[in-house]
Write an enzyme that holds these catalytic residues in place. Structure first.
Site, PDB file in Angstrom:
ATOM      1  N   ALA A   1      -6.838  12.349  28.143  1.00 42.70           N
ATOM      2  CA  ALA A   1      -7.200  12.142  29.540  1.00 42.70           C
ATOM      3  C   ALA A   1      -6.006  11.509  30.240  1.00 42.70           C
ATOM      4  O   ALA A   1      -5.178  10.844  29.607  1.00 42.70           O
ATOM      5  CB  ALA A   1      -8.419  11.230  29.639  1.00 42.70           C
TER       6      ALA A   1
ATOM      7  N   GLU B   1     -10.382  16.014  21.454  1.00 43.42           N
ATOM      8  CA  GLU B   1     -11.823  16.197  21.695  1.00 43.42           C
ATOM      9  C   GLU B   1     -12.106  17.572  22.300  1.00 43.42           C
ATOM     10  O   GLU B   1     -13.110  18.206  21.971  1.00 43.42           O
ATOM     11  CB  GLU B   1     -12.333  15.059  22.593  1.00 43.42           C
ATOM     12  CG  GLU B   1     -12.261  13.714  21.877  1.00 43.42           C
ATOM     13  CD  GLU B   1     -12.470  12.516  22.793  1.00 43.42           C
ATOM     14  OE1 GLU B   1     -11.833  12.466  23.864  1.00 43.42           O
ATOM     15  OE2 GLU B   1     -13.273  11.640  22.442  1.00 43.42           O
TER      16      GLU B   1
ATOM     17  N   GLY C   1      -8.565  12.954  24.575  1.00 41.95           N
ATOM     18  CA  GLY C   1      -9.374  14.025  25.146  1.00 41.95           C
ATOM     19  C   GLY C   1      -8.889  15.411  24.750  1.00 41.95           C
ATOM     20  O   GLY C   1      -9.669  16.367  24.755  1.00 41.95           O
TER      21      GLY C   1
ATOM     22  N   GLU D   1      -6.979   6.261  21.682  1.00 44.33           N
ATOM     23  CA  GLU D   1      -7.574   5.447  22.754  1.00 44.33           C
ATOM     24  C   GLU D   1      -7.576   3.963  22.425  1.00 44.33           C
ATOM     25  O   GLU D   1      -7.479   3.116  23.314  1.00 44.33           O
ATOM     26  CB  GLU D   1      -9.018   5.906  23.023  1.00 44.33           C
ATOM     27  CG  GLU D   1      -9.132   7.265  23.702  1.00 44.33           C
ATOM     28  CD  GLU D   1      -9.193   8.433  22.739  1.00 44.33           C
ATOM     29  OE1 GLU D   1      -8.819   8.271  21.554  1.00 44.33           O
ATOM     30  OE2 GLU D   1      -9.612   9.521  23.184  1.00 44.33           O
TER      31      GLU D   1
HETATM   32  C1  HXC Z   1      -0.901  10.829  31.720  1.00 43.12           C
HETATM   33  C2  HXC Z   1       0.756  11.512  30.288  1.00 43.12           C
HETATM   34  C3  HXC Z   1      -0.133  11.475  29.194  1.00 43.12           C
HETATM   35  C4  HXC Z   1      -1.492  11.100  29.449  1.00 43.12           C
HETATM   36  C5  HXC Z   1       1.785  12.080  28.475  1.00 43.12           C
HETATM   37  N1  HXC Z   1       1.931  11.877  29.796  1.00 43.12           N
HETATM   38  N2  HXC Z   1       0.532  11.837  28.081  1.00 43.12           N
HETATM   39  N3  HXC Z   1       0.365  11.202  31.534  1.00 43.12           N
HETATM   40  N4  HXC Z   1      -1.809  10.777  30.718  1.00 43.12           N
HETATM   41  N5  HXC Z   1      -2.415  11.063  28.502  1.00 43.12           N
HETATM   42  C6  HXC Z   1       3.149  12.054  30.593  1.00 43.12           C
HETATM   43  C7  HXC Z   1       4.136  10.934  30.389  1.00 43.12           C
HETATM   44  O1  HXC Z   1       3.815   9.820  31.172  1.00 43.12           O
HETATM   45  C8  HXC Z   1       5.418  11.599  30.827  1.00 43.12           C
HETATM   46  O2  HXC Z   1       5.514  11.658  32.228  1.00 43.12           O
HETATM   47  C9  HXC Z   1       5.244  13.034  30.370  1.00 43.12           C
HETATM   48  O3  HXC Z   1       3.820  13.222  30.204  1.00 43.12           O
HETATM   49  C10 HXC Z   1       5.917  13.299  29.030  1.00 43.12           C
HETATM   50  O4  HXC Z   1       5.455  12.343  28.101  1.00 43.12           O
HETATM   51  P1  HXC Z   1       6.426  11.431  27.221  1.00 43.12           P
HETATM   52  O5  HXC Z   1       5.652  10.243  26.800  1.00 43.12           O
HETATM   53  O6  HXC Z   1       7.714  11.214  27.915  1.00 43.12           O
HETATM   54  O7  HXC Z   1       6.693  12.402  25.982  1.00 43.12           O
HETATM   55  P2  HXC Z   1       7.011  11.991  24.468  1.00 43.12           P
HETATM   56  O8  HXC Z   1       7.975  10.846  24.433  1.00 43.12           O
HETATM   57  O9  HXC Z   1       7.351  13.262  23.792  1.00 43.12           O
HETATM   58  O10 HXC Z   1       5.633  11.434  23.876  1.00 43.12           O
HETATM   59  C11 HXC Z   1       4.507  12.276  23.787  1.00 43.12           C
HETATM   60  C12 HXC Z   1       3.221  11.456  23.491  1.00 43.12           C
HETATM   61  C13 HXC Z   1       3.084  10.362  24.577  1.00 43.12           C
HETATM   62  C14 HXC Z   1       3.302  10.823  22.119  1.00 43.12           C
HETATM   63  C15 HXC Z   1       2.066  12.452  23.519  1.00 43.12           C
HETATM   64  O11 HXC Z   1       3.220  10.965  25.873  1.00 43.12           O
HETATM   65  C16 HXC Z   1       1.761   9.674  24.527  1.00 43.12           C
HETATM   66  O12 HXC Z   1       1.550   8.810  23.697  1.00 43.12           O
HETATM   67  N6  HXC Z   1       0.854  10.008  25.463  1.00 43.12           N
HETATM   68  C17 HXC Z   1      -0.420   9.368  25.598  1.00 43.12           C
HETATM   69  C18 HXC Z   1      -1.355   9.822  24.514  1.00 43.12           C
HETATM   70  C19 HXC Z   1      -2.699   9.133  24.607  1.00 43.12           C
HETATM   71  O13 HXC Z   1      -2.800   7.895  24.553  1.00 43.12           O
HETATM   72  N7  HXC Z   1      -3.791   9.917  24.780  1.00 43.12           N
HETATM   73  C20 HXC Z   1      -5.089   9.380  24.906  1.00 43.12           C
HETATM   74  C21 HXC Z   1      -5.426   9.180  26.337  1.00 43.12           C
HETATM   75  S1  HXC Z   1      -6.991   8.354  26.521  1.00 43.12           S
HETATM   76  P3  HXC Z   1       6.452  10.677  33.095  1.00 43.12           P
HETATM   77  O14 HXC Z   1       6.427  11.297  34.440  1.00 43.12           O
HETATM   78  O15 HXC Z   1       5.785   9.337  33.051  1.00 43.12           O
HETATM   79  O16 HXC Z   1       7.773  10.679  32.406  1.00 43.12           O
HETATM   80  C22 HXC Z   1      -8.116   9.572  26.396  1.00 43.12           C
HETATM   81  C23 HXC Z   1      -9.513   9.133  26.659  1.00 43.12           C
HETATM   82  C24 HXC Z   1     -10.467  10.167  26.153  1.00 43.12           C
HETATM   83  O17 HXC Z   1      -7.822  10.678  26.140  1.00 43.12           O
HETATM   84  C25 HXC Z   1     -11.803   9.947  26.686  1.00 43.12           C
HETATM   85  C26 HXC Z   1     -11.959  10.527  28.028  1.00 43.12           C
HETATM   86  C27 HXC Z   1     -11.619  11.978  28.122  1.00 43.12           C
END
Ligand code: HXC
Length: 257
Positions: A65, A111, A108, A131
């Protein structure tokens, strides 16, 4: 129809949906979910479509998400707004859905993959429920579908540590059906989707419904559900065609009748 957050394309009887928010690794927000739902509903209503294929990019199926969207949300926003309460449209599809997963399938995104019926992963795929690292827990089935798919030991490990699981571990754990080299992902996933789409749609919808009953009920109730779904298929022309084609040693041509 053109969409802001997805690309849709029909190939034969397969409806393809490609998640397309590359600037955010396909992070899910309300706009993307609305597009996805609309596309799925369209394919559901189209009798020429026998299978839906959902995929992302080489780098990410979906990284979860959208955290930037959630950052400012508080309890009343999510509780009264029923945040993500209706984000499970893919799980409610009656037609079979194949997920072709390359790169990150996190939160998400993992999921969403688990809402699909057949998950085919590239060897580059990485699954996880991170998360916990954001101070929350999975909210779209990560504690439920994941636990049913891979068991308590691994689900607890993934959900409590937030660590990622590679494609090999995901296959060994039962989260994905097949792992293929990244370069072959779309070919293999399309072939699987085309195969499913070539069957009688009444049979594939019934089959999916029956397998899913296994997750909702006891064995004896599930067996009864299966029988209730099995018998009516003998009333279809496609059943006649399927069995006659076998006896006549020719390929079956199903007509969804
Ligand atoms: C918003 C995101 C994002 C996310 C990545 N980006 N994941 N933006 N929400 N979930 C954005 C980054 O901010 C960045 O943009 C661009 O995508 C590229 O990501 P990077 O981090 O620079 O890439 P990398 O270094 O290759 O790392 C990849 C990654 C990391 C390991 C996947 O992005 C990451 O940890 N993302 C979050 C993963 C996460 O926590 N997911 C769970 C979300 S909570 P900018 O413009 O900032 O450079 C969830 C709740 C579920 O899902 C329940 C409800 C549905």
């Amino acid at each position: 129809t053109t969409y802001e957050n997805i690309i849709v394309e029909t190939k034969g009887k397969v409806g393809i949906i490609r998640l397309n928010r590359p600037q955010a690794l396909n992070a899910l927000n309300a706009g993307l979910i609305a597009d996805l739902d609309k596309a799925v509903k369209g394919y559901e209503a189209d009798q020429n479509i026998g299978c839906i294929l959902i995929t992302g990019s080489e780098k990410a199926f979906a990284a979860g998400a959208d955290i930037k969207m959630m950052q400012s949300m508080g309890f009343t926003d999510v509780f009264l707004g029923n945040f993500i309460g209706d984000w499970d449209g893919v799980a409610r599809a009656r037609k079979p859905v194949v997920a072709a997963v390359a790169g990150f399938a996190l939160g998400g995104g993992c999921e969403l993959a688990m809402m699909c019926d057949i998950v085919i992963a590239a060897d580059s795929a990485k699954f996880g429920q991170p998360e916990i690292k954001l101070g929350v827990i999975p909210g779209l089935g990560g504690t439920q579908r994941l636990t049913r798919a891979i068991g308590k030991a691994k689900a607890m490990d993934l959900c409590l540590t937030g660590r990622m699981m590679d494609a090999k571990e995901a296959e060994a754990s039962g989260l994905v059906a097949r792992v293929v080299p990244a370069a072959e992902l779309m070919d293999v996933a399309m072939k699987a989707a085309e195969t499913v789409a070539s069957m009688s749609l009444m049979a594939t919808i019934a089959c999916k419904d029956s397998v899913n009953a296994a997750f909702e009920t006891t064995l004896s109730e599930g067996m009864r559900a299966e029988r209730r779904i099995f018998h009516p298929l003998f009333g279809t022309e496609d059943k006649m065609e399927g069995m006659t084609a076998f006896v006549e040693k020719r390929p079956a041509k199903f007509k969804n009748k």
